[in-house]
Design a protein around this motif. Structure first.
Motif, mmCIF file in Angstrom:
data_model
loop_
_atom_site.group_PDB
_atom_site.id
_atom_site.type_symbol
_atom_site.label_atom_id
_atom_site.label_comp_id
_atom_site.label_asym_id
_atom_site.label_seq_id
_atom_site.Cartn_x
_atom_site.Cartn_y
_atom_site.Cartn_z
ATOM 1 N N MET A 104 -49.909 17.208 65.004
ATOM 2 C CA MET A 104 -48.847 15.433 64.503
ATOM 3 C C MET A 104 -49.463 15.212 63.208
ATOM 4 N N TYR A 105 -48.564 14.828 62.811
ATOM 5 C CA TYR A 105 -49.021 14.225 61.129
ATOM 6 C C TYR A 105 -50.097 12.716 61.221
ATOM 7 N N PRO A 106 -50.851 12.418 60.338
ATOM 8 C CA PRO A 106 -51.896 11.882 60.588
ATOM 9 C C PRO A 106 -51.575 10.228 61.487
ATOM 10 N N SER A 107 -50.854 9.947 60.883
ATOM 11 C CA SER A 107 -50.456 8.665 61.156
ATOM 12 C C SER A 107 -50.194 8.697 62.921
ATOM 13 N N HIS A 108 -49.676 9.869 63.598
ATOM 14 C CA HIS A 108 -49.460 9.467 64.397
ATOM 15 C C HIS A 108 -50.398 10.398 66.062
ATOM 16 N N HIS A 109 -51.653 11.013 64.689
ATOM 17 C CA HIS A 109 -52.535 11.592 66.031
ATOM 18 C C HIS A 109 -53.408 10.707 65.711
ATOM 19 N N GLY A 110 -53.709 9.617 64.719
ATOM 20 C CA GLY A 110 -54.614 8.681 64.483
ATOM 21 C C GLY A 110 -55.889 8.384 63.764
ATOM 22 N N LEU A 111 -55.996 9.724 63.328
ATOM 23 C CA LEU A 111 -57.364 10.178 62.458
ATOM 24 C C LEU A 111 -56.624 9.675 61.017
ATOM 25 N N VAL A 112 -56.273 8.797 60.590
ATOM 26 C CA VAL A 112 -55.285 7.896 59.452
ATOM 27 C C VAL A 112 -55.774 8.207 58.251
ATOM 28 N N ASN A 113 -57.541 8.833 58.194
ATOM 29 C CA ASN A 113 -57.705 9.000 56.285
ATOM 30 C C ASN A 113 -59.477 9.850 57.374
ATOM 31 N N ASN A 114 -59.714 10.242 55.867
ATOM 32 C CA ASN A 114 -61.393 10.458 56.598
ATOM 33 C C ASN A 114 -62.647 9.363 57.056
ATOM 34 N N SER A 115 -61.694 8.686 56.484
ATOM 35 C CA SER A 115 -62.906 6.872 57.048
ATOM 36 C C SER A 115 -61.411 5.891 57.153
ATOM 37 N N PHE A 116 -61.556 4.862 57.928
ATOM 38 C CA PHE A 116 -61.135 4.286 57.666
ATOM 39 C C PHE A 116 -61.287 2.417 58.870
#
Length: 426
Positions: A104-116
């Protein structure tokens, strides 16, 4: 054990000690192996192949040839080599390691960055906060080890993003919390021990993470002799691992990947935080190659956007709703509401920083900056021999591994088995 392996461990340990001194919580001292003894492989999985998924952090797509990683080049000649593997945006460590194992893309699995920032709870996640890293609530999707365990197939992890957390009620049957306190020699010995277990207890999926050459790339840049040495050291680790396991005679498939590449940036012209951002009204969740801005009151978004758009220099200003579609990072993709209202994306080779930045960086759009591209090599009984393929997105590794291990899944993912199916033997 190869002398270079010991050098690798010493280098990684020194770097992590420096990080600790600087106040980072990345390196930990817990060296305990966590084991769930009650699990065993179902009879349906006995005799199935094995997969060792290896990641060398920051191993850029051209490093193997550029720095003559002779073992990796030789091994991949007997299997498959991709021109590159394209990371998801943003091209940073945690989102991409998790994209590889969820499809999954980050926006779909939820880890959208190293910090968010998670706007629903107003909690922050950070790769350096171990209490957050071990909480399953941050992780969407079904990582490969969870998929395996759901099918009663034993998995094991010598480090991977998400493997320390209980996700969908499951962790790997055997795993370690991330630490650089375990020597590479010991790590290889542990993997051999796992694969020497009785068949019903033997893991069919193993994830194995190496922190180099990312550290060297950040500290010295992708063109430095120290980065060359780090690539050589990773190459030696892969050789020692394969040689240690070879006598077991198991049908093991190796998949060697990285999360992103590395590029040299403009250290003389860092982009300072725009003065238009009032931190009493806005939260800056992350910076670097992209500044992620959340409004405390959404009515303030339009005004700040107009100010930033009018004065942008060295970066591009986007509303979340107008992010380029190829990034999969806009409003329609933000399933967990963790992407900022306004995003400032720096123009390569510049980065956001209020002081002189480090030499090497990643995080840029991989469709614009080729240096962000990662590596993919694979060899073993499941793979065709002597195959070179075009670049592909990293979300396609998930269905490939699932196919090799014979694991079905119903969850909608972004990867497609059709992309990599041709590299498998029929």
């Amino acid at each position: 054990m190869n002398k270079m392996i010991k050098i690798f461990y010493t280098l990684a340990s020194r770097i992590c000690c420096c990080l600790l001194i600087a106040g980072s919580a990345i390196a930990q001292t817990d060296t305990t192996q966590h084991v769930i003894n009650s699990r065993k492989n179902s009879k349906d999985h006995l005799g199935k192949p094995y997969v060792i998924l290896i990641s060398a952090d920051g191993f850029r797509h051209d490093y193997a040839e550029r720095y003559q990683a002779t073992h990796l080049l030789r091994l991949s000649m007997a299997g498959v080599r991709a021109a590159s593997m394209v990371p998801s945006f943003p091209s940073v460590t945690f989102p991409n390691h998790y994209s590889i194992v969820t499809g999954m893309y980050p926006s779909h699995h939820g880890l959208v960055n190293n910090s968010f920032l998670d706007e629903k709870s107003m909690e922050r996640y950070s790769m350096g906060a171990k209490n957050k890293v071990r909480e399953g609530k941050w992780y969407g999707g079904t990582p490969l080890w969870v998929l395996a365990e759901q099918h009663q197939m034993i998995s094991a992890s010598m480090f991977w993003v998400g493997s320390e957390a209980e996700i969908k009620g499951l962790r790997p049957s055997r795993y370690y919390d991330y630490t650089e306190k375990i020597s590479v020699e010991k790590r290889i010995a542990v993997i051999k021990e796992w694969l020497s277990l009785p068949e019903e207890k033997r893991p069919h999926l193993i994830t194995f993470y190496l922190s180099e050459p990312d550290h060297a790339g950040h500290s010295f840049g992708p063109d430095a002799p120290q980065t060359r040495q780090a690539v050589k050291l990773v190459d030696s680790v892969i050789y020692e691992l394969s040689e240690a396991i070879k006598p077991l005679g198991l049908p093991i498939n190796y998949i060697f990947v990285s999360d992103h590449g590395m590029t040299a940036v403009d250290r003389e012209r860092p982009i300072a935080r725009p003065t238009e951002i009032d931190t009493a009204k806005f939260i800056i969740a992350s910076s670097g190659t992209m500044m992620d801005i959340h409004a405390k009151n959404k009515a303030d978004v339009a005004g700040l956007y107009a100010l930033l758009k009018a004065s942008e220099q060295g970066y591009k200003t986007y509303l979340k709703s107008e992010m380029p579609a190829h990034l999969h990072y806009g409003s329609s993709d933000d399933r967990m509401n963790r992407i900022g209202d306004i995003l400032l994306v720096s123009d390569w080779p510049r980065v956001f920083s209020n002081r002189k930045p480090g030499i090497g960086h990643h995080g840029f759009d991989p469709q614009v900056v080729k240096d962000m591209h990662a590596s993919f090599m694979a060899w073993g009984p499941a793979f065709n021999s002597g195959v070179n393929i075009a670049s592909f997105e990293n979300v396609n590794v998930y269905p490939l591994v699932a196919k090799i291990l014979g694991l079905s899944y119903s969850e909608k993912i972004d990867g497609h088995i059709e992309v990599l199916a041709p590299i498998l033997k029929k």
